[in-house]
Enzyme design. Structure first.
Site, short mmCIF file in Angstrom:
data_model
loop_
_atom_site.label_atom_id
_atom_site.label_comp_id
_atom_site.label_asym_id
_atom_site.label_seq_id
_atom_site.Cartn_x
_atom_site.Cartn_y
_atom_site.Cartn_z
N TYR A 81 0.65 -1.24 0.15
CA TYR A 81 0.09 -0.08 -0.08
C TYR A 81 0.91 1.32 0.04
CZ TYR A 81 -2.73 3.88 1.87
OH TYR A 81 -3.19 5.12 2.18
N GLY A 88 -5.27 5.91 0.17
CA GLY A 88 -6.53 5.70 0.65
C GLY A 88 -7.53 4.98 -0.07
#
Length: 541
Positions: A81, A88
């Site tokens: 990520y 987000g």
């Protein structure tokens, strides 16, 4: 100059300007492989110390292992990520390898939307110190050179211009911290050598290339709680100073009002054993040592005098757990994802959430505002001829023939009441105002940075009240001595009166007090009105 050569241009004591170096502690505060204290952050923030990264080889190797493991993960095609995905709610968007290197700088750029007043120099330094210490825990996958550059911002006083508004306190302080990341990359403006400069120009002047952020380094810098935590460190120290000052002013008010020292007897606080109020009472007892109560006066002083240890004690006890939580946050890895170099794992979590700081700052601002209210009530007693046991109206020091046109501390008390009211108004908790943001990805947020900013504002207002009360109580003691020159003023209080009086003389004839109030407020905010001996006085009282 290469990225790893920055130490070659570090000036003596780790600071850039001679005037800063002259006041800095030449023994730097070591970051890495140890816990950092609130006081160390404040020393850095107030330019009393430089920083140095630990020279522990094991610690340095661990930092580099984390960055190397992250690079291997990317090379192996793993999905991480914020490294090869969007941010987000865009975490489902894969970033092509050709764009991975560009992603960190893009993150800093689109977060360049902060507003509001800029953090001052001390606040900015506290923020950088907090971010540096968190990344130095070695769970963020950043390189040592990034830590060196953060240390350089501190040591060279290259201060990113950080807007104070725009963070919801999860995912950390993204927008304000983007200004730190951008400064390292040579973008946006910084304060340097007394002026506002382009960050790139300052790095050129220092002979260093702006840092090229490696994958995740933009996210590691921004996705944490450093703004709220740095501000909280400053708040804790200022609040501690105010509690001791409130105790001293209670003792001084007791002398000025010809009040009763018996209200602070140790037994009273042994049978209601809250540690904070016992500590406050001990301070007041020590300041009043040797004072005997006069027969025939009011048997019990009003609550703002008699119950002062109980009010101050709430703040003292709150500061115990507030300090614990702030220092735990300061000494934590609080970005996402975390990179575990020892077990070679990528951990996706929510350590950027600032709930502990939010709650601590909400609680602390309530306790501090109560100190403002306490001091304002004591000041109201001092100026009122109905309650001040024979002192002149409004503490006027005017000669009888001039008394009709002199009003002493009347307006100071009105202003103190205004500052107190504003402090009390600002105690609305920020932590309960969570808002769902960012396409309902950040749907429960801490508001920790708003809480910390609110706390600093309450502290500022309370310090103004304390300055007004200090000038008034010193005036009142002089007036009490006019009435009875034999009035006992114990040594700690006499030294305090002399210190304040040397900078703000007795008000015999009305004069504008703004300048003196501002100067005294600055001393209080800088924790310079009392020294450490004043804190120890009550230990055996």
């Amino acid at each position: 100059m290469a990225e790893h050569d920055l130490n070659d241009v570090r000036p003596a004591c780790g600071v850039a300007n001679a005037d800063v170096a002259a006041h800095a502690d030449c023994t730097p505060i070591v970051v890495g492989a140890r816990r950092l204290t609130i006081e160390e952050v404040v020393a850095i923030a107030r330019r009393r110390a430089s920083v140095a990264l630990s020279d522990d080889p094991a610690w340095r190797a661990r930092i580099e292992r984390g960055a190397a493991f992250l690079r291997r993960q990317l090379a192996a095609g793993a999905t991480v990520y914020g490294v090869n995905t969007g941010y987000g709610d865009a975490c489902v968007v894969d970033v092509p390898m050709a764009l991975v290197e560009a992603l960190p700088l893009q993150l800093t750029r689109y977060h360049g939307c902060g507003m509001g007043a800029y953090l001052d120099d001390a606040q900015t330094l506290a923020v950088i110190a907090a971010r540096l210490n968190s990344l130095a825990y070695g769970f963020s996958g950043v390189r040592t050179v990034l830590l060196e550059r953060l240390a350089a911002l501190i040591n060279h006083r290259v201060l990113p211009r950080i807007p104070s508004e725009g963070s919801v306190g999860a995912s950390g302080d993204l927008t304000p911290l983007s200004y730190v990341a951008a400064a390292l990359a040579g973008e946006r403006d910084v304060q340097y050598a007394g002026g506002l400069r382009a960050a790139r120009d300052v790095w050129t002047e220092l002979g260093v290339e702006p840092l090229t952020l490696a994958p995740k380094e933009g996210l590691a810098l921004m996705n944490g709680t450093a703004v709220m935590t740095g501000l909280a460190c400053l708040a804790v120290v200022r609040a501690e100073h105010l509690t001791r000052l409130a105790a001293r002013l209670t003792a001084l008010s007791t002398v000025a009002l010809d009040g009763r020292a018996a209200h602070f007897d140790a037994t009273l606080f042994e049978v209601k054993p809250h540690a904070g109020q016992a500590e406050a009472a001990a301070w007041i007892r020590a300041d009043l040592a040797g004072r005997a109560d006069t027969p025939g006066h009011r048997l019990q002083d009003r609550y703002s005098i008699r119950c002062a240890p109980h009010v101050i004690g709430v703040a003292r006890d709150a500061l115990g757990w507030v300090r614990r939580d702030v220092e735990n946050e300061l000494n934590s890895a609080n970005d996402n994802p975390l990179v575990d170099p020892d077990n070679e794992r990528i951990l996706h979590g929510g350590n950027f959430y600032g709930g502990h700081i939010a709650f601590a700052m909400d609680a602390l601002k309530v306790a501090v505002a109560n100190l403002a209210d306490l001091m304002d009530r004591q000041l109201a007693l001092l100026v009122d001829v109905n309650f001040n046991n024979g002192l002149p109206r409004n503490l006027s020091g005017a000669a009888p023939e001039r008394a009709a046109i002199n009003h002493g501390f009347k307006a100071v008390q009105i202003s103190s009441s205004a500052w107190t009211a504003e402090a009390l108004k600002n105690t609305m908790p920020a932590s309960v105002f969570s808002r769902s943001t960012e396409a309902h990805n950040q749907d429960k947020v801490s508001m920790g940075t708003i809480a910390a900013r609110d706390c600093l504002r309450v502290l500022e207002l309370t310090e103004q009240v304390a300055a007004a009360h200090t000038l008034a109580t010193v005036q009142a003691v002089h007036l009490r001595l006019r009435i009875d020159s034999a009035t006992p003023v114990p040594a700690p209080l006499r030294a305090f009166v002399d210190d304040v009086g040397a900078r703000s003389p007795f008000v015999a004839e009305d004069r504008a007090l703004e300048g003196e109030l501002r100067a005294l407020t600055a001393r209080i905010a800088g924790c310079e009105l009392l020294d450490r001996d004043d804190y120890r006085e009550g230990a055996n009282a």
